[in-house]
Scaffold this motif. Sequence first.
Motif, short mmCIF file in Angstrom:
data_model
loop_
_atom_site.label_atom_id
_atom_site.label_comp_id
_atom_site.label_asym_id
_atom_site.label_seq_id
_atom_site.Cartn_x
_atom_site.Cartn_y
_atom_site.Cartn_z
N VAL A 68 -12.84 25.12 -14.30
CA VAL A 68 -12.79 26.57 -14.48
C VAL A 68 -11.41 27.02 -14.05
O VAL A 68 -10.91 26.61 -12.99
N LEU A 69 -10.79 27.87 -14.87
CA LEU A 69 -9.45 28.37 -14.57
C LEU A 69 -9.50 29.86 -14.29
O LEU A 69 -10.12 30.61 -15.03
N VAL A 70 -8.82 30.27 -13.21
CA VAL A 70 -8.72 31.68 -12.84
C VAL A 70 -7.24 31.99 -12.68
O VAL A 70 -6.51 31.24 -12.04
N GLU A 71 -6.83 33.12 -13.27
CA GLU A 71 -5.43 33.52 -13.19
C GLU A 71 -5.20 34.41 -11.97
O GLU A 71 -5.97 35.33 -11.71
N ASN A 72 -4.15 34.14 -11.23
CA ASN A 72 -3.80 34.91 -10.04
C ASN A 72 -3.36 36.32 -10.45
O ASN A 72 -3.01 36.57 -11.61
N ALA A 73 -3.38 37.24 -9.50
CA ALA A 73 -2.95 38.62 -9.73
C ALA A 73 -2.36 39.16 -8.44
O ALA A 73 -2.63 38.65 -7.34
N ASP A 74 -1.56 40.21 -8.58
CA ASP A 74 -0.89 40.81 -7.42
C ASP A 74 -1.79 41.73 -6.59
O ASP A 74 -1.55 41.92 -5.41
N THR A 75 -2.80 42.33 -7.24
CA THR A 75 -3.67 43.26 -6.52
C THR A 75 -5.06 42.67 -6.38
O THR A 75 -5.49 41.88 -7.24
N PRO A 76 -5.79 43.06 -5.35
CA PRO A 76 -7.15 42.54 -5.21
C PRO A 76 -8.05 42.96 -6.37
O PRO A 76 -8.91 42.19 -6.78
N GLU A 77 -7.83 44.14 -6.91
CA GLU A 77 -8.66 44.62 -8.01
C GLU A 77 -8.48 43.74 -9.26
O GLU A 77 -9.45 43.30 -9.87
#
Length: 141
Positions: A68-77
């Motif tokens: 399973v792949l999840v992309e990182n993000a800068d905000t928690p939302e």
Amino acid sequence: MRVELSDEARQYIGTFDELTDVGPLDCLLEDDGDRVVFLLPAGEMGDAIGPDGRVVRRVEDRLGADVVLVENADTPEAFVANALAPAAVRGVTVSEQNDTVAYVEVPERDRGVAIGADGRTIETARRLASRHFDIDDVQLA
């Protein structure tokens, strides 16, 4: 935030990097090794999946597990929304009362997708959000 990885998770990250040329930021081992979740740097999802999914399938074959792949993000939302993909997330509100909780608005037709089989998708989102943004819980609103 610093994330601690087991030796096995480090080995999985090394194998993933070797096969995809994408260096995961985190790795969760789930279901006794039958499922591996990789957190990828923003913008590198396409390279990790490859044409027609060939690259990620090669990783699954090598690891002998579903990936399973999840992309990182800068905000928690944005991070929580990414962790619940492919569910259509309309919005995420992070509330900091006694605990920090991410409340996620998902259309009724996508609630099952956001929860996942046996609750795996939302539980993965909870674990990743806790590790990377100190979020105590993720709840569907």
